[in-house]
Design a protein around this motif. Sequence first.
Motif, PDB file in Angstrom:
ATOM      1  N   ALA A 123       0.835  -1.196   0.000  1.00 54.89           N
ATOM      2  CA  ALA A 123       0.000   0.000   0.000  1.00 54.89           C
ATOM      3  C   ALA A 123       0.874   1.251   0.000  1.00 54.89           C
ATOM      4  O   ALA A 123       0.613   2.222  -0.724  1.00 54.89           O
ATOM      5  N   ALA A 124       1.936   1.224   0.813  1.00 53.33           N
ATOM      6  CA  ALA A 124       2.828   2.383   0.879  1.00 53.33           C
ATOM      7  C   ALA A 124       3.482   2.645  -0.471  1.00 53.33           C
ATOM      8  O   ALA A 124       3.684   3.798  -0.883  1.00 53.33           O
ATOM      9  N   THR A 125       3.810   1.564  -1.195  1.00 50.38           N
ATOM     10  CA  THR A 125       4.400   1.716  -2.530  1.00 50.38           C
ATOM     11  C   THR A 125       3.426   2.441  -3.451  1.00 50.38           C
ATOM     12  O   THR A 125       3.801   3.366  -4.184  1.00 50.38           O
ATOM     13  N   LEU A 126       2.154   2.038  -3.386  1.00 51.27           N
ATOM     14  CA  LEU A 126       1.143   2.680  -4.227  1.00 51.27           C
ATOM     15  C   LEU A 126       1.007   4.152  -3.864  1.00 51.27           C
ATOM     16  O   LEU A 126       0.893   5.018  -4.738  1.00 51.27           O
ATOM     17  N   ILE A 127       1.034   4.425  -2.562  1.00 52.22           N
ATOM     18  CA  ILE A 127       0.854   5.811  -2.135  1.00 52.22           C
ATOM     19  C   ILE A 127       2.045   6.663  -2.581  1.00 52.22           C
ATOM     20  O   ILE A 127       1.877   7.792  -3.055  1.00 52.22           O
ATOM     21  N   ALA A 128       3.231   6.089  -2.475  1.00 49.55           N
ATOM     22  CA  ALA A 128       4.416   6.831  -2.924  1.00 49.55           C
ATOM     23  C   ALA A 128       4.289   7.168  -4.407  1.00 49.55           C
ATOM     24  O   ALA A 128       4.590   8.287  -4.842  1.00 49.55           O
TER      25      ALA A 128
ATOM     26  N   ALA B  15       1.462   7.369  -6.064  1.00 47.25           N
ATOM     27  CA  ALA B  15       0.355   8.305  -6.225  1.00 47.25           C
ATOM     28  C   ALA B  15       0.817   9.722  -5.920  1.00 47.25           C
ATOM     29  O   ALA B  15       0.520  10.664  -6.669  1.00 47.25           O
ATOM     30  N   GLU B  16       1.573   9.863  -4.823  1.00 43.84           N
ATOM     31  CA  GLU B  16       2.045  11.204  -4.444  1.00 43.84           C
ATOM     32  C   GLU B  16       2.891  11.800  -5.555  1.00 43.84           C
ATOM     33  O   GLU B  16       2.777  12.981  -5.879  1.00 43.84           O
ATOM     34  N   ALA B  17       3.749  10.944  -6.144  1.00 40.90           N
ATOM     35  CA  ALA B  17       4.601  11.427  -7.228  1.00 40.90           C
ATOM     36  C   ALA B  17       3.758  11.818  -8.438  1.00 40.90           C
ATOM     37  O   ALA B  17       4.001  12.847  -9.074  1.00 40.90           O
ATOM     38  N   LEU B  18       2.753  10.979  -8.742  1.00 37.20           N
ATOM     39  CA  LEU B  18       1.908  11.251  -9.896  1.00 37.20           C
ATOM     40  C   LEU B  18       1.115  12.546  -9.717  1.00 37.20           C
ATOM     41  O   LEU B  18       0.880  13.278 -10.674  1.00 37.20           O
ATOM     42  N   GLU B  19       0.720  12.781  -8.463  1.00 32.85           N
ATOM     43  CA  GLU B  19      -0.062  13.990  -8.207  1.00 32.85           C
ATOM     44  C   GLU B  19       0.735  15.242  -8.535  1.00 32.85           C
ATOM     45  O   GLU B  19       0.175  16.286  -8.857  1.00 32.85           O
ATOM     46  N   LYS B  20       2.057  15.116  -8.450  1.00 29.74           N
ATOM     47  CA  LYS B  20       2.908  16.265  -8.782  1.00 29.74           C
ATOM     48  C   LYS B  20       3.028  16.438 -10.296  1.00 29.74           C
ATOM     49  O   LYS B  20       3.538  17.446 -10.761  1.00 29.74           O
ATOM     50  N   GLY B  21       2.629  15.452 -11.043  1.00 20.72           N
ATOM     51  CA  GLY B  21       2.731  15.543 -12.501  1.00 20.72           C
ATOM     52  C   GLY B  21       3.468  14.347 -13.067  1.00 20.72           C
ATOM     53  O   GLY B  21       4.205  13.664 -12.345  1.00 20.72           O
ATOM     54  N   LYS B  22       3.278  14.095 -14.369  1.00 21.16           N
ATOM     55  CA  LYS B  22       3.835  12.882 -14.972  1.00 21.16           C
ATOM     56  C   LYS B  22       5.279  13.049 -15.431  1.00 21.16           C
ATOM     57  O   LYS B  22       5.835  12.178 -16.105  1.00 21.16           O
ATOM     58  N   ASP B  23       5.883  14.164 -15.078  1.00 23.78           N
ATOM     59  CA  ASP B  23       7.281  14.409 -15.421  1.00 23.78           C
ATOM     60  C   ASP B  23       8.176  13.338 -14.778  1.00 23.78           C
ATOM     61  O   ASP B  23       8.076  13.092 -13.578  1.00 23.78           O
ATOM     62  N   PRO B  24       9.040  12.684 -15.559  1.00 25.74           N
ATOM     63  CA  PRO B  24       9.894  11.628 -14.988  1.00 25.74           C
ATOM     64  C   PRO B  24      10.705  12.103 -13.784  1.00 25.74           C
ATOM     65  O   PRO B  24      11.094  11.303 -12.936  1.00 25.74           O
ATOM     66  N   ALA B  25      10.950  13.421 -13.719  1.00 22.44           N
ATOM     67  CA  ALA B  25      11.747  13.935 -12.602  1.00 22.44           C
ATOM     68  C   ALA B  25      11.031  13.730 -11.273  1.00 22.44           C
ATOM     69  O   ALA B  25      11.660  13.745 -10.213  1.00 22.44           O
ATOM     70  N   ASN B  26       9.712  13.544 -11.309  1.00 24.05           N
ATOM     71  CA  ASN B  26       8.951  13.374 -10.076  1.00 24.05           C
ATOM     72  C   ASN B  26       9.026  11.954  -9.516  1.00 24.05           C
ATOM     73  O   ASN B  26       8.496  11.681  -8.453  1.00 24.05           O
ATOM     74  N   ALA B  27       9.647  11.047 -10.264  1.00 28.04           N
ATOM     75  CA  ALA B  27       9.665   9.642  -9.845  1.00 28.04           C
ATOM     76  C   ALA B  27      10.337   9.506  -8.488  1.00 28.04           C
ATOM     77  O   ALA B  27      11.394  10.096  -8.249  1.00 28.04           O
ATOM     78  N   PRO B  28       9.733   8.728  -7.584  1.00 28.63           N
ATOM     79  CA  PRO B  28      10.392   8.492  -6.298  1.00 28.63           C
ATOM     80  C   PRO B  28      11.698   7.731  -6.515  1.00 28.63           C
ATOM     81  O   PRO B  28      11.823   6.963  -7.476  1.00 28.63           O
ATOM     82  N   GLN B  29      12.620   7.966  -5.612  1.00 34.39           N
ATOM     83  CA  GLN B  29      13.952   7.338  -5.702  1.00 34.39           C
ATOM     84  C   GLN B  29      13.821   5.818  -5.884  1.00 34.39           C
ATOM     85  O   GLN B  29      13.107   5.159  -5.135  1.00 34.39           O
ATOM     86  N   GLY B  30      14.486   5.306  -6.897  1.00 35.95           N
ATOM     87  CA  GLY B  30      14.497   3.859  -7.101  1.00 35.95           C
ATOM     88  C   GLY B  30      13.273   3.313  -7.819  1.00 35.95           C
ATOM     89  O   GLY B  30      13.219   2.148  -8.163  1.00 35.95           O
ATOM     90  N   MET B  31      12.277   4.151  -8.022  1.00 36.10           N
ATOM     91  CA  MET B  31      11.052   3.646  -8.646  1.00 36.10           C
ATOM     92  C   MET B  31      10.866   4.239 -10.036  1.00 36.10           C
ATOM     93  O   MET B  31       9.737   4.280 -10.545  1.00 36.10           O
ATOM     94  N   GLU B  32      11.967   4.631 -10.664  1.00 38.71           N
ATOM     95  CA  GLU B  32      11.878   5.338 -11.940  1.00 38.71           C
ATOM     96  C   GLU B  32      11.147   4.517 -12.993  1.00 38.71           C
ATOM     97  O   GLU B  32      10.297   5.020 -13.726  1.00 38.71           O
ATOM     98  N   LYS B  33      11.489   3.219 -13.056  1.00 40.74           N
ATOM     99  CA  LYS B  33      10.915   2.378 -14.093  1.00 40.74           C
ATOM    100  C   LYS B  33       9.403   2.227 -13.898  1.00 40.74           C
ATOM    101  O   LYS B  33       8.618   2.323 -14.840  1.00 40.74           O
ATOM    102  N   LEU B  34       9.046   1.968 -12.641  1.00 41.03           N
ATOM    103  CA  LEU B  34       7.640   1.806 -12.307  1.00 41.03           C
ATOM    104  C   LEU B  34       6.871   3.094 -12.579  1.00 41.03           C
ATOM    105  O   LEU B  34       5.763   3.087 -13.104  1.00 41.03           O
ATOM    106  N   PHE B  35       7.497   4.204 -12.237  1.00 46.30           N
ATOM    107  CA  PHE B  35       6.847   5.498 -12.446  1.00 46.30           C
ATOM    108  C   PHE B  35       6.615   5.746 -13.932  1.00 46.30           C
ATOM    109  O   PHE B  35       5.557   6.165 -14.352  1.00 46.30           O
ATOM    110  N   LYS B  36       7.642   5.444 -14.710  1.00 46.07           N
ATOM    111  CA  LYS B  36       7.511   5.631 -16.157  1.00 46.07           C
ATOM    112  C   LYS B  36       6.368   4.765 -16.687  1.00 46.07           C
ATOM    113  O   LYS B  36       5.594   5.166 -17.540  1.00 46.07           O
ATOM    114  N   PHE B  37       6.269   3.578 -16.124  1.00 48.97           N
ATOM    115  CA  PHE B  37       5.227   2.648 -16.552  1.00 48.97           C
ATOM    116  C   PHE B  37       3.835   3.229 -16.304  1.00 48.97           C
ATOM    117  O   PHE B  37       2.956   3.137 -17.155  1.00 48.97           O
TER     118      PHE B  37
END
Lengths: 183, 436, 868
Positions: free
Chosen positions: C448-453, C455-477
């Motif tokens: 759940a915490a992974t999803l929230i992390a 979500a929080e990043a996505l709420e800031k925008g879909k810019d790859p720079a917003n990806a949480p540390q270590g989750m770049e690939k997942l964020f891009k996905f």
Amino acid sequence: MPELNTTSALATNDLYMRHRADIDAIVARYPIRQSALMPILWLIQEEDGWISDEMMKQAAEICECTPAEVLESVSFYQMYHREPVGKYVLGICATLPCALKAADGLYAYLSEKLGITWAETTQDGLFTIQRRECLGACSEAPVMLVNQELETKLTREKIDRILEECRQGKRKPYFTGRNGYRA
Amino acid sequence: MAATNNYEPILSAGVTGTVYSGRSESLADYRAKGGYDGLKRALEMGPDKVLDLIKEANIRGRGGAGFPAGVKWGFIPRNRERPHYVCVNADESEPGTFSNRSLLEQRPHLLIEGALIAAFATLSESVYVYIRKEYYEATRQMQRAIDDARAAGLIGKGILGSDFNCEVAIHLGAGAYICGEETALIESIEGKRGYPRNRPPFPAIQGLYMSPTVVNNIETLAIAAEVMRRGVEWFKGIGTEKSPGMTVYSISGHVNRPGNYELPLGVTMRELIYDYAGGIRDGNKFKAVFPGGSSVPMLFEDELDVVMDFDSPRKYNTFLGSTGIIVMDETVCFVWASLNLMHFYWDESCGQCTPCREGTNWMYKILKRLEAGQGVNGDVELLEDICGNITSRSICALGEFATGSLVRTIPRFRAEFQAHIDQGRCPFEKGYMRFG
Amino acid sequence: MTMKIPDPSVLVTVTVNGRGLMLPKGKNLLQALLDVGHYVPHYCYQPALSVAGNCRLCLVEIEGRPKPEISCNMVVTDGLKIRTDSELIDDCRKGMMEFLLMNHPLDCPICDRGGECMLQRYSMEYGWGTARTVDARRRFVKPQFDPLIDIERNRCIMCTRCVRFCDEVGNDHVMGVFGHGSRNYIGTFGNGPVSNPFSGNVIDLCPVGCLTSKPFRFEARPWELRQTLTTPRHANGIVTAWTRGGRLLRVTPPARRRHGLYTIDEDTTRFISNEVRFGSLYTDNEDRLLEPLARGKDGKLVKSEWEPALDRAAEALKACKPGEACFIAGERSTNEEFYLLGRLARAVCHTPYIDWRGRFVSESAAQAAGVALSASDGDFDLLDKKAYQAMLIVAAGDLYESAPDISLRLREGARLKRTRLGLIDSRVNPWLGDLAETAWLEQPEKIAATLIALAEALEKGKDPANAPQGMEKLFKFVTAEHGLLVLGLDSAGGAIAPELVPAALRILRALGVGWHFLPVTAARNAKGGFVAGAQSDRVPTGRMIDPELRVKADEIYGSAIPADPSPAAPGLLEMAAQGKFKVLVLHRCDELVHHPRRELIEKAIAATPMVIAIDVFPSWITERAAIVFPGSMFMECDGSMTDIDGTLQRMSKGCRVPGNAQEEWRIIELLGLKLGDTRRSKRAHEIFADLARAWGRPDVTLDSITLKQPGPEAPQGTHNYFGVIKRPDFKLHSSERPELAIAANSNATSGRSDLLTLWWIQHSQGPDHLGSRSSQFDALRPRPRVELSTADAARLGLKNNDWVLLEGGSEQPSQVLVNPTLAEGVVYGAANVLGLRLADGAGLPHVNLMPADAPAAEILEQEATARR
């Protein structure tokens, strides 16, 4: 996802533990592990002379494929043996260029002398006769592979001499054998 | 014969005999003769110019199909989105063909140089040399040559001080004729059964590991190395206009001097048999000859003046193929010879597609019956019909190869086939079976 | 390698036999021809599998090419001119048929495939009619092979469909082609079983009689069978059930009609799991309830007649004050049963206490599941749909074992539509994982915490720079424009659902409107319970019970409903255990029979004076009930089911209900009549009509959701075997996207200790009271097994096949399997296989692994194997 540590997963794999350096070197030659399958099968056969079901399972583990995939290859390539063979494997070339130079007679002579037919092994476990397709030395017909050595322009005398050398242990056997597994 | 009278072997320079007899060209010897200068020149020119040069030379593939190597290399995408591969086809298994053996055993560096040039021109950094397992000595010599070349900085990173990196590795076969087919060879390197692939996609787009791949016969690569060293003009000065260059003809069977003969493309079959190979043994009469391995239809007495280049044999519906020439004298029974070869094709058919798997099996059964004198009327026509049902309907060419010994033979020697049925036995003496 | 998916809307002209056809550009030529009804014979080509091109039967002549080419390996291009009717093509087909028949045995009279065999059919249409061969045919020795699949290699034509199916759909290269040349044969390594949960499909895929069904062996000829298109009671999807004389003989994917006869559709893409194919044959089990039972004065359960049993049940319910009766509806009830039970409880017995969510271990888990279902708007059957760009599967990888049919649809959609696949899970199943572009392995507590992390990043925008540390690939996905979020609800009995569902709803909002949501559970008719009025907080429209809507709910039932709130099934069981109820009605509660919280259920039954059970098979629950009503089996009952994505499925009656048993909806109605309700339906159709009215779609009837049999009858002289499956455009979706937070379990995220977190599922092939009743299933029964991560196994000094005990979970020893794609600190197993027992439903259970001795039976078996 954490990287899968393949090396540790193979800690219980006899084959891998016995030939670790060789297998690592083979695997490093290819971008995918399954490519290492054929060289690893040769490694097994050089040691045992044949490839048992157990060895196929272990090879599958190393190559990250299923035992069925290993069996697919082992049964496809005709030089992999699925049954134990003799210490000296006599691969007679039987294809046309050699057949034009009496390869059939050569086989008949050997067969009679050893008392076995194609794909059989003598009772003393010394000789196996195999039918090989063209060995690529047609100008020297008839030819035959004695383990790794190509014997050319064969005659009765030459064959007698080769068999004698084998019986006296003057030639390298087909497989090295491993302790505790098979004589 | 005049044009070829004083031809000095290039590819097989220094090669003695068909089979290894303890002499293999060392790296030092090879370099002393200008070896690896072609590679050096290629590295200076850059991959695009090398490709243009090979295209200009019109080196036609020596593996059997005669497809121009330059065109083949040109199909490879000129980007590096995926790694590219070069596969060297040293799975010489065509019956009656043994020219690659002596090159592998005695001139391994020539092949390595050619492979490196191919890799450089096709933006590849990996070369796999696929050698058939039966060639133990060739494997040993090749491995030694690769090790020497690597030690001398000719293989590996930064070759000859350039930024060209290339690895060369041997992949051993395990007794499958079909792996000489380029896509089957690729499957075999991937660790699978040697099943030819359907095309498209072509290997140049999706080959080894789904990446752009070029597969070349070793003789083709050896020629490429020589062309890089000596130039296009030199190469085009040899052979005929449409089939430039030289090739190594392997002659076996009932001739007095069987062996490898390197000659410019353009000699006639008659010259090859009578002038080079010393004519038919024991003064027997000539009966038939396979001009390019056992997979192509035979030539007969009245057709011997055909020029042995890539295009001329086509007028007799046969091919230059692998330039493995199998000569048969009058003592040979065609049913027996076809049976022998059909055993080969039945044995070596991979079994993937219907016509080849079942067709070779069926023809083998019929020929076996014929030879044993148990043929029935209609068998000969049935054989012809089966040939028709296989030809150009299988995945790869092996199906068609299996019909090589029959398609031209049955119409001309129908009586000989029919005699097996009528007499209920093989009418031939079979002196060639006497051994010793 | 990214492959372009052809846009089916671009049509180009292809000239076939001189006639112009408009075909989709870039599509497989053979498939395109088949789709428009231009039949081209083929064996090896199968729409769901890769192109093999080995049978050479689909050769066509192409203008401008010297040789005939196989159409299965060509794509549609503009201006293509082909012939399929020329003399050459006729000759090719004749030749191929002759080759294929050359070694084929002449054993049609004893072959199970006879009548629906492609070889027979093509022989008639394209073959010679006579044999030209006089030579002996190829023979193979028949091996033991699979317990459920029979192999007859002599009949094989080497099309390799079975091999490709196992490899591509099963993702397990368990079958292979062995040998060389004409001595090729198919099989498994060591002639072992075809070990994957979909293996039965190779029977349908085999175009000849090489692979046939062992349970169906020599039972009947296909033309003697009656076909019923229906849906299983224990799994999602549609099937054809084949019966003769009222006996169910086999279950297959929807059949196809040819020349007036229905046959197996060997070109199907709607594969079914073994759970459905063989598991449905539980109808053969004779150990079933056939008479009503009532507890006599001596306390013994004895046979009874319907009238006295119904009277006793009605009396007990009548004696209840409002709120003293409790109804728990099993998750395998039909929509109609759910509706009638809700009505019986709310409108007739005036009790708010009705729910279907018995499978969940805690009240908060069940509540979370209800919330998730209310937000569901995604599809699980992606084959006929436009492709999603991406599919993110969260905590649902285990569906492979718990609900294989749902997971197969998801995976097939991703595989065939080339959808990008991402996983967030505590256990990555290689079956899904091998297809995934990115897989994130996480401990259950932290998903759940992974999803929230994210979500929080996505709420800031879909810019790859917003990806949480270590989750770049997942964020891009997850930055894909449109996709599908699949959320598993019932791993570990829903223990993490209370955190997971709010987190999923939050990320869903952040993902944007292009993303759809599909909560999944192995509960067969979960969505039906939700929309048909068997969920404690929902009326039969799937809407919340709240004061405003009460008026509408009253309209639906024609009577006022109680205003009190009701907990979900776990809460109801807790209440029952405290003695709050006088009557407890358990309707087909399969999931309670093997529930890990058995202690609670036992207490609930013991503390309630009157327990009424409606069921098919006797179990420890029916043994403790005061009254037992015998219900109907698969194929004995009409009604509808709702698949997890809201698709209505028709369940059709094909056999008579034997003995004194009754269809369940009749039992509930009879009980209602005794209690003063007036509804009496002749057929299930009438109940469905009530439901349809409630859903606002009175035009939909039970018959109109019956799927048309695919494949219209082929007109004489043409080869039009293909048809489309048609159904009304109607989905039971709610898509509320509620902003509800659910109270988290206090100890859900406990600190790490030596204890391992137990991550469990209910295995679809383990004991589950329905599928497990099929005797065919014995061979498929999984062995007790727990999975451990590589690191934990090393730490505990355990290796594969070691025996262990789960201290604090199960008393049954199980074998260790080291799984490198399992999160550290987690132990994974199947509750119903291990016999898991949980003291409470609070959070994730923790267990201690103790080394154990192998059970005696295992040792004997090992010795027996060694002797062999």
